[in-house]
Design a protein around this motif. Structure first.
Motif, mmCIF file in Angstrom:
data_model
loop_
_atom_site.group_PDB
_atom_site.id
_atom_site.type_symbol
_atom_site.label_atom_id
_atom_site.label_comp_id
_atom_site.label_asym_id
_atom_site.label_seq_id
_atom_site.Cartn_x
_atom_site.Cartn_y
_atom_site.Cartn_z
ATOM 1 N N HIS A 161 0.831 -1.206 0.000
ATOM 2 C CA HIS A 161 0.000 0.000 0.000
ATOM 3 C C HIS A 161 0.866 1.256 0.000
ATOM 4 C CE1 HIS A 161 -3.227 -2.750 1.733
ATOM 5 N NE2 HIS A 161 -3.713 -2.303 0.602
ATOM 6 N N LEU A 162 0.451 2.233 -0.770
ATOM 7 C CA LEU A 162 1.218 3.465 -0.927
ATOM 8 C C LEU A 162 0.409 4.664 -0.448
ATOM 9 C CD1 LEU A 162 2.516 2.643 -4.515
ATOM 10 C CD2 LEU A 162 3.797 2.410 -2.376
ATOM 11 N N GLY A 163 1.095 5.620 0.140
ATOM 12 C CA GLY A 163 0.430 6.788 0.712
ATOM 13 C C GLY A 163 0.224 7.907 -0.285
ATOM 14 N N PHE A 164 -0.194 7.562 -1.483
ATOM 15 C CA PHE A 164 -0.414 8.551 -2.538
ATOM 16 C C PHE A 164 -1.750 8.267 -3.224
ATOM 17 C CE2 PHE A 164 4.110 7.875 -2.041
ATOM 18 C CZ PHE A 164 4.632 9.157 -1.980
ATOM 19 N N HIS A 165 -2.298 9.289 -3.864
ATOM 20 C CA HIS A 165 -3.467 9.069 -4.713
ATOM 21 C C HIS A 165 -3.010 8.417 -6.005
ATOM 22 C CE1 HIS A 165 -6.075 11.249 -2.028
ATOM 23 N NE2 HIS A 165 -5.325 12.332 -2.104
ATOM 24 N N LEU A 166 -3.888 7.645 -6.623
ATOM 25 C CA LEU A 166 -3.553 6.969 -7.869
ATOM 26 C C LEU A 166 -3.086 7.967 -8.934
ATOM 27 C CD1 LEU A 166 -3.476 4.252 -9.343
ATOM 28 C CD2 LEU A 166 -5.863 4.614 -10.013
ATOM 29 N N GLU A 222 0.929 10.280 -12.645
ATOM 30 C CA GLU A 222 1.627 11.458 -13.167
ATOM 31 C C GLU A 222 3.138 11.316 -13.033
ATOM 32 O OE1 GLU A 222 0.033 14.720 -11.011
ATOM 33 O OE2 GLU A 222 -1.931 14.637 -12.006
ATOM 34 N N GLY A 223 3.576 10.547 -12.035
ATOM 35 C CA GLY A 223 5.004 10.286 -11.862
ATOM 36 C C GLY A 223 5.815 11.468 -11.376
ATOM 37 N N LYS A 224 5.152 12.440 -10.791
ATOM 38 C CA LYS A 224 5.878 13.636 -10.334
ATOM 39 C C LYS A 224 6.428 13.488 -8.921
ATOM 40 C CE LYS A 224 3.222 16.811 -13.274
ATOM 41 N NZ LYS A 224 2.250 17.939 -13.296
ATOM 42 N N GLU A 225 5.871 12.537 -8.157
ATOM 43 C CA GLU A 225 6.337 12.343 -6.784
ATOM 44 C C GLU A 225 7.714 11.673 -6.801
ATOM 45 O OE1 GLU A 225 4.807 13.561 -4.218
ATOM 46 O OE2 GLU A 225 3.059 14.209 -5.347
ATOM 47 N N CYS A 226 8.612 12.172 -5.984
ATOM 48 C CA CYS A 226 9.996 11.672 -5.979
ATOM 49 C C CYS A 226 10.487 11.598 -4.545
ATOM 50 C CB CYS A 226 10.863 12.612 -6.814
ATOM 51 S SG CYS A 226 12.628 12.333 -6.671
ATOM 52 N N LEU A 227 11.027 10.450 -4.140
ATOM 53 C CA LEU A 227 11.476 10.265 -2.760
ATOM 54 C C LEU A 227 12.513 11.312 -2.357
ATOM 55 C CD1 LEU A 227 11.467 8.700 -0.110
ATOM 56 C CD2 LEU A 227 13.096 7.087 -1.122
ATOM 57 N N ASP A 228 13.416 11.655 -3.264
ATOM 58 C CA ASP A 228 14.439 12.663 -2.952
ATOM 59 C C ASP A 228 13.793 13.952 -2.445
ATOM 60 O OD1 ASP A 228 15.281 10.735 -4.871
ATOM 61 O OD2 ASP A 228 17.041 11.921 -5.323
ATOM 62 N N PRO A 242 -3.993 2.763 -3.554
ATOM 63 C CA PRO A 242 -3.196 2.109 -4.586
ATOM 64 C C PRO A 242 -2.100 1.271 -3.935
ATOM 65 C CG PRO A 242 -2.594 4.431 -4.429
ATOM 66 C CD PRO A 242 -3.735 4.211 -3.478
ATOM 67 N N GLY A 243 -1.679 0.238 -4.610
ATOM 68 C CA GLY A 243 -0.594 -0.598 -4.101
ATOM 69 C C GLY A 243 0.233 -1.120 -5.261
ATOM 70 N N ARG A 244 1.453 -1.541 -4.970
ATOM 71 C CA ARG A 244 2.314 -2.091 -6.025
ATOM 72 C C ARG A 244 2.417 -3.596 -5.825
ATOM 73 N NH1 ARG A 244 5.858 1.340 -6.064
ATOM 74 N NH2 ARG A 244 5.531 2.311 -8.094
ATOM 75 N N ALA A 245 2.127 -4.334 -6.897
ATOM 76 C CA ALA A 245 2.110 -5.793 -6.805
ATOM 77 C C ALA A 245 2.483 -6.396 -8.157
ATOM 78 C CB ALA A 245 0.721 -6.273 -6.386
ATOM 79 N N ILE A 246 2.723 -7.702 -8.152
ATOM 80 C CA ILE A 246 2.947 -8.430 -9.400
ATOM 81 C C ILE A 246 1.581 -8.729 -10.015
ATOM 82 C CG2 ILE A 246 3.768 -10.597 -10.408
ATOM 83 C CD1 ILE A 246 5.941 -10.646 -8.233
#
Length: 353
Positions: free
Chosen positions: A169-174, A179-185, A269-273
């Motif tokens: 599970h991810l702490g972001f909106h889908l 959009e791919g603008k979020e960046c850990l840095d 949203p979550g990241r999975a196979i």
């Protein structure tokens, strides 16, 4: 670069690595003690930790509490001097009881996300257990710090900053992820800035998490100002990981194009196979035959599938009928190693820079 220790209050991890808490038995006592014995912080996940208990289906809450006690005790016995942490999701119904059990069993640190742990200090009152909320933005960090100072005159002992490349599970909106603008840095920099704006906040250790794979990645975030990193995916492909071998092999066999963002039954949203189970769930609702009453925001009459059942299936080895959460770099894993070997590799990569 010689890796510095990670110091959280009176806890000192000689290696600045926290092993991420991975639910439904993936990070149990075996993985946790192995990481702790190598100088990192080992973390037990509480999510449906009692799934192996004989009465789990009819007595879920008690089975989970019983299993958590046992897992902490086993980890402590095997790593008496190591740092043993517990990861507790705010989103679970039995949050308060899991926190209290962790305190009673003298875990060293509670790491808590999937929601804002606003009442966590109250639940551990009178104990010396360290508290590390997980955030995905400077705004979330600010809300927690302000709340804790106002209500409990307490600051977080550490803050885990989880970016968009993490597994599960991810702490972001889908939309943010698409959009791919979020960046850990950038998020790490923002949280450091926010924490430093509070009196004494500059001393809060900041832990970068999500998509961190190599020693070079660790050094990068230390140079950005983080005090340590949290890694989950890489620890799945270890001999000591508590999951079945077929689950670990799913990571090894995955390709980059297999790893997708999915919508979890709880709306996150979550990241999975994207395996056969996910394909089936995308076509038709998989009606739950039982509700485990595990998550606060899950409606069993509407949920597309039971997330507990899906996760239990996968970690038990039935991967075609289960949900396999992974970080974005899972496809890079090509072998199963011992925890000792993995940490040695990460340290060597960092020190060779």
């Amino acid at each position: 670069m010689k890796l510095p220790p990670l110091i959280i209050g009176n806890l000192k991890a000689t290696i600045p690595i926290i092993q991420g808490g991975m639910g439904v038995g993936i990070s149990g006592h075996r993985l946790t003690q192995a990481v702790a014995n190598e100088g990192g912080i080992g973390v037990i996940s509480t999510v449906q930790i009692g799934y192996r208990e004989p009465d789990f289906k009819i007595n879920t809450k008690e089975a989970n509490i019983r299993a958590l006690r046992r897992e902490i005790r086993k980890a402590r016995k095997l790593s008496p001097k190591g740092i043993i942490g517990v990861n507790i999701m705010v989103a679970i119904n039995d949050y308060d009881d899991m926190v209290k059990t962790s305190v009673e069993e003298k875990a060293d640190i509670i790491i808590s996300g999937a929601g804002l742990p606003l009442n966590l200090p109250k639940l551990v009152s009178g104990s010396d257990i360290k508290l590390a909320p997980i955030v995905s933005s400077g705004k979330a960090a600010s809300i927690i710090i302000r709340n804790w100072i106002k209500k409990y005159a307490k600051m977080p002992d550490a803050i885990v900053v989880e970016g968009p490349e993490a597994g599960g599970h991810l702490g972001f909106h889908l939309e943010q992820l698409q959009e791919g603008k979020e960046c850990l840095d950038n998020i790490v920099r923002d949280v450091i800035k926010v924490a430093s704006s509070f009196e004494g906040g500059a001393n809060i250790p900041i832990i970068a998490a999500g998509g961190i794979y190599t020693g070079q990645d660790i050094v990068k975030f230390l140079k950005l100002g983080a005090d340590g990193v949290q890694m989950g995916t890489r620890f799945v492909a270890t001999e000591e990981c508590d999951a079945q071998m077929s689950f670990k092999r799913a990571y090894i066999n995955s390709k980059k194009e297999d790893i997708k963002i999915i919508k979890s039954p709880v709306g996150l949203p979550g990241r999975a196979i994207r395996n056969e189970f996910i394909k089936k769930a995308e076509k038709n609702r998989i009606i739950p035959y039982k509700c485990y009453n595990c998550l606060k925001k899950c409606d069993p009459s509407k949920t597309p599938y039971c997330i507990s059942e899906a996760l239990i299936n996968s970690v038990s080895g039935n991967i075609d009928e289960g949900l396999i959460f992974v970080g974005s770099n899972a496809y890079r894993i090509d072998k199963i190693v011992k925890v000792k070997e993995l940490i040695k590799e990460l340290v060597m990569e960092a020190e060779n820079l």
